[in-house]
Design a protein around this motif. Sequence first.
Motif, PDB file in Angstrom:
ATOM      1  N   ALA A 167      39.904  34.837  26.482  1.00  0.00           N
ATOM      2  CA  ALA A 167      41.750  34.148  26.328  1.00  0.00           C
ATOM      3  C   ALA A 167      41.516  34.589  28.117  1.00  0.00           C
ATOM      4  N   GLY A 168      42.512  33.751  28.389  1.00  0.00           N
ATOM      5  CA  GLY A 168      42.950  33.762  29.847  1.00  0.00           C
ATOM      6  C   GLY A 168      42.451  32.643  31.175  1.00  0.00           C
ATOM      7  N   TYR A 195      36.555  38.455  25.118  1.00  0.00           N
ATOM      8  CA  TYR A 195      36.946  38.865  25.721  1.00  0.00           C
ATOM      9  C   TYR A 195      38.022  38.362  26.771  1.00  0.00           C
ATOM     10  N   MET A 196      39.198  39.146  27.504  1.00  0.00           N
ATOM     11  CA  MET A 196      39.666  39.281  28.665  1.00  0.00           C
ATOM     12  C   MET A 196      39.375  38.613  29.730  1.00  0.00           C
ATOM     13  N   LEU A 197      39.660  37.846  30.540  1.00  0.00           N
ATOM     14  CA  LEU A 197      39.741  37.362  31.647  1.00  0.00           C
ATOM     15  C   LEU A 197      39.853  38.365  32.605  1.00  0.00           C
ATOM     16  N   ARG A 204      34.856  34.168  41.755  1.00  0.00           N
ATOM     17  CA  ARG A 204      35.619  33.160  42.828  1.00  0.00           C
ATOM     18  C   ARG A 204      36.608  32.699  42.266  1.00  0.00           C
ATOM     19  N   LEU A 205      36.695  32.885  41.116  1.00  0.00           N
ATOM     20  CA  LEU A 205      37.837  33.021  40.376  1.00  0.00           C
ATOM     21  C   LEU A 205      39.340  33.832  40.983  1.00  0.00           C
ATOM     22  N   GLY A 206      38.422  35.296  40.741  1.00  0.00           N
ATOM     23  CA  GLY A 206      39.392  36.327  40.593  1.00  0.00           C
ATOM     24  C   GLY A 206      39.727  36.922  42.121  1.00  0.00           C
ATOM     25  N   GLU A 224      49.329  37.553  32.684  1.00  0.00           N
ATOM     26  CA  GLU A 224      48.185  38.843  32.188  1.00  0.00           C
ATOM     27  C   GLU A 224      49.067  39.018  30.547  1.00  0.00           C
ATOM     28  N   ASP A 225      50.184  38.489  30.451  1.00  0.00           N
ATOM     29  CA  ASP A 225      51.119  38.884  28.992  1.00  0.00           C
ATOM     30  C   ASP A 225      50.888  38.265  27.624  1.00  0.00           C
TER      31      ASP A 225
END
Length: 392
Positions: A167-168, A195-197, A204-206, A224-225
Amino acid sequence: MPLGLYVSVPFCRTKCSYCNFASDVFSRAVFDKYVTAICTEIEQAAETADQMGGFLEPTVESIYFGGGTPTLLDVTQLERIFVTIRRNFLVPAAAEITVECAPGTLTPSVLVGLRRCGVNRVSLGVQSFDDRESASVGRLHERSTVIDDVGRLRSAGISNINVDLIAGLPHQTRESWEASLDELITLEAPHASIYMLEVDEDSRLGRELIAGGQKYHAHFVPDEDLTADMYEIACERLNAASIRQYEISNFASAGFESRHNLKYWTRQPYLGFGVDAHSMLGSRDGRAVRFSNSDSLEKYLAGSTKDRTPVSSESALQEAFFLGLRLNRGINLQNLVNEFGENAVSSYTEIISELTTAGLIEKDGGTIRLTSRGRMLSNEVFERFISVDFAV
């Protein structure tokens, strides 16, 4: 107590932008050398356990090949590792044997090889059934690939299948997430990991999200919400479909819970082989010892030494709290008293009371467990148990 074995295969066809694991794209020329190193490490397991001060149980009840994409190895290479395991450990017929697979890597020869090796569980790294979302993070498969893989796995006699979703992801909406959940439920896979991102500097995305940039589709990542809402939707939908949540990120039909991962969460002994693999064994002093390999392929192949960490009674009790609370069934406090003593467990009474008042933990007789809100804020809950002064 029987062991769980973990084999790390850090090779990928492409590095997904969200991935923060010790895996990457490497030349196939290194595969044979890596398999040789893995087999040597397995053959030296008894000697290693002795050097680390741990007890080695020869019986294995779960084997898990993760990564990376283990199915990038040739069938002969996979078989070589399995043969080495069976020569050095006792693997009962009822053992759970899992291999992680990227959709699209299950060729007919790989399927035949997995069955020949005794594999009875496969975990598919799907992440999304929306082709646009998958492509945005570097996944190489399409929705149709996953559906085809699941059908061929079942035809090959492997029906214990896990599907990962995240998710995310970039471009993800509430509607597209619901569609992915629809596909998952329709497939009737008996296990799902949701999983949540993760947003951190190890992917790299983070890094791009932290920097506020637009590379890797970062400007299309939901907030995030919304990501939290999608996680809660997954909990509701999967539980309603009798794929029930038993751990923060894991859901299963009755009897299909991951036996290997349960060993981690309940602090049972396990051995890891390969890059960035971790182990925990009971130690001679009645406690436990943890040790791990380098997260660098180059250093691992060069024979780098293992990082050893003795587990004190204080650390063991903290682990029992924050690992046990991951499970929906929670923690029986009397069991902790029996293992660690009443004075030690009472050191956490105030923390448990504060977390209960905050609605993050609930008590049911002598059992404590996370509430649904506590699961959303689990990292904050776990941090509280790590900072407690230990009483003896």
